[in-house]
Design a protein around this motif. Sequence first.
Motif, PDB file in Angstrom:
ATOM      1  N   GLU A 165      -1.974   4.282  -0.239  1.00 47.33           N
ATOM      2  CA  GLU A 165      -1.337   3.013   0.125  1.00 47.33           C
ATOM      3  C   GLU A 165      -0.161   2.747  -0.811  1.00 47.33           C
ATOM      4  N   GLY A 166       0.924   2.204  -0.255  1.00 49.16           N
ATOM      5  CA  GLY A 166       2.052   1.792  -1.074  1.00 49.16           C
ATOM      6  C   GLY A 166       1.803   0.423  -1.677  1.00 49.16           C
ATOM      7  N   GLU A 167       2.120   0.279  -2.943  1.00 47.23           N
ATOM      8  CA  GLU A 167       1.855  -0.991  -3.644  1.00 47.23           C
ATOM      9  C   GLU A 167       2.546  -2.164  -2.958  1.00 47.23           C
ATOM     10  N   GLU A 168       3.769  -1.934  -2.424  1.00 40.97           N
ATOM     11  CA  GLU A 168       4.563  -3.024  -1.865  1.00 40.97           C
ATOM     12  C   GLU A 168       4.596  -2.990  -0.342  1.00 40.97           C
ATOM     13  N   ASP A 169       3.588  -2.414   0.271  1.00 37.00           N
ATOM     14  CA  ASP A 169       3.510  -2.327   1.728  1.00 37.00           C
ATOM     15  C   ASP A 169       3.488  -3.739   2.327  1.00 37.00           C
ATOM     16  N   LEU A 174      -1.524  -4.223   0.696  1.00 37.17           N
ATOM     17  CA  LEU A 174      -2.566  -3.639  -0.138  1.00 37.17           C
ATOM     18  C   LEU A 174      -3.826  -4.508  -0.145  1.00 37.17           C
ATOM     19  N   ALA A 175      -3.654  -5.829  -0.147  1.00 41.85           N
ATOM     20  CA  ALA A 175      -4.822  -6.721  -0.173  1.00 41.85           C
ATOM     21  C   ALA A 175      -5.704  -6.493   1.055  1.00 41.85           C
ATOM     22  N   ASP A 176      -5.093  -6.233   2.201  1.00 48.59           N
ATOM     23  CA  ASP A 176      -5.869  -6.003   3.424  1.00 48.59           C
ATOM     24  C   ASP A 176      -6.589  -4.661   3.373  1.00 48.59           C
ATOM     25  N   ILE A 177      -5.936  -3.660   2.799  1.00 49.76           N
ATOM     26  CA  ILE A 177      -6.599  -2.358   2.633  1.00 49.76           C
ATOM     27  C   ILE A 177      -7.821  -2.504   1.721  1.00 49.76           C
ATOM     28  N   LEU A 178      -7.658  -3.267   0.651  1.00 47.31           N
ATOM     29  CA  LEU A 178      -8.785  -3.446  -0.268  1.00 47.31           C
ATOM     30  C   LEU A 178      -9.917  -4.228   0.388  1.00 47.31           C
ATOM     31  N   THR A 179      -9.579  -5.197   1.231  1.00 46.31           N
ATOM     32  CA  THR A 179     -10.620  -5.957   1.940  1.00 46.31           C
ATOM     33  C   THR A 179     -11.437  -5.036   2.839  1.00 46.31           C
ATOM     34  N   TRP A 180     -10.773  -4.071   3.451  1.00 42.90           N
ATOM     35  CA  TRP A 180     -11.457  -3.092   4.300  1.00 42.90           C
ATOM     36  C   TRP A 180     -12.261  -2.098   3.460  1.00 42.90           C
ATOM     37  N   GLY A 193       5.317   0.737  -6.491  1.00 43.68           N
ATOM     38  CA  GLY A 193       6.715   0.453  -6.213  1.00 43.68           C
ATOM     39  C   GLY A 193       7.231   0.945  -4.885  1.00 43.68           C
ATOM     40  N   THR A 194       6.365   1.231  -3.925  1.00 48.28           N
ATOM     41  CA  THR A 194       6.849   1.695  -2.635  1.00 48.28           C
ATOM     42  C   THR A 194       6.191   0.901  -1.504  1.00 48.28           C
ATOM     43  N   GLY A 195       6.848   0.934  -0.352  1.00 50.93           N
ATOM     44  CA  GLY A 195       6.374   0.167   0.780  1.00 50.93           C
ATOM     45  C   GLY A 195       5.679   1.016   1.821  1.00 50.93           C
ATOM     46  N   HIS A 196       5.655   0.489   3.052  1.00 48.29           N
ATOM     47  CA  HIS A 196       4.871   1.111   4.116  1.00 48.29           C
ATOM     48  C   HIS A 196       5.332   2.532   4.416  1.00 48.29           C
ATOM     49  N   PHE A 197       6.644   2.753   4.356  1.00 46.94           N
ATOM     50  CA  PHE A 197       7.185   4.055   4.764  1.00 46.94           C
ATOM     51  C   PHE A 197       7.440   4.992   3.579  1.00 46.94           C
TER      52      PHE A 197
END
Length: 220
Positions: A165-169, A174-180, A193-197
Amino acid sequence: MIGRPASITLEGPAGLLEVVVEEPAQAPVGLAVVAHPHPLMGGTMDNKVVHTLVRAFVLQGWRAVRFNFRGVGRSAGAWDEGRGETDDMLAVVAQHRADPALQGLPLALAGFSFGGFVAARAHAALMAAADTDPNAARPSQLVLVSPATTRFDVPPVPAHTLVVEGEEDDVVPLADILTWARPQSLPITVVPGTGHFFHGQLPTLREVVRKHLRLAAAGG
């Protein structure tokens, strides 16, 4: 479009599916099938993150197969909210598993964003089938990059799944990934320091996946 071999078509559940097959330099150590992001948001098998996953698998000796979901590129059919797209992935797996060159070799599934959701669904379907059919394929590896947990019901995955996961997605935060992941006690690999792509961090993503595959091959 990133340079790649010419695509071919194979029979899918809703008509022909457009597929690209990339082979390693030596005889393949396994089959990896990679799923792309959301078709209605421009996702195709030529997405750069998908390409990066393919390169990681090929460099580690795997045959890597990517494909366009139904209704994308030269693939027939229409969007089916992940149900038919899962069937598409399973069809690609089944047809390549029938290749004698891959008999008895490991199977890996991978996907990015919506493709991560589909790969997790396909993995669950294959594991369920293998529980009752000893000849069914049981995937040994599952690699998910920013799986679309925000918009889709991504099923639980095995403990050895690689989730990156990218920290700045800002598409799948990231919070939603952690919830899952939290109820599964599932570790997440975060690229800072990176986003979705993964702009500017695609080589990092490639090396994270390669390291995971190397460790898995060594039994680690």
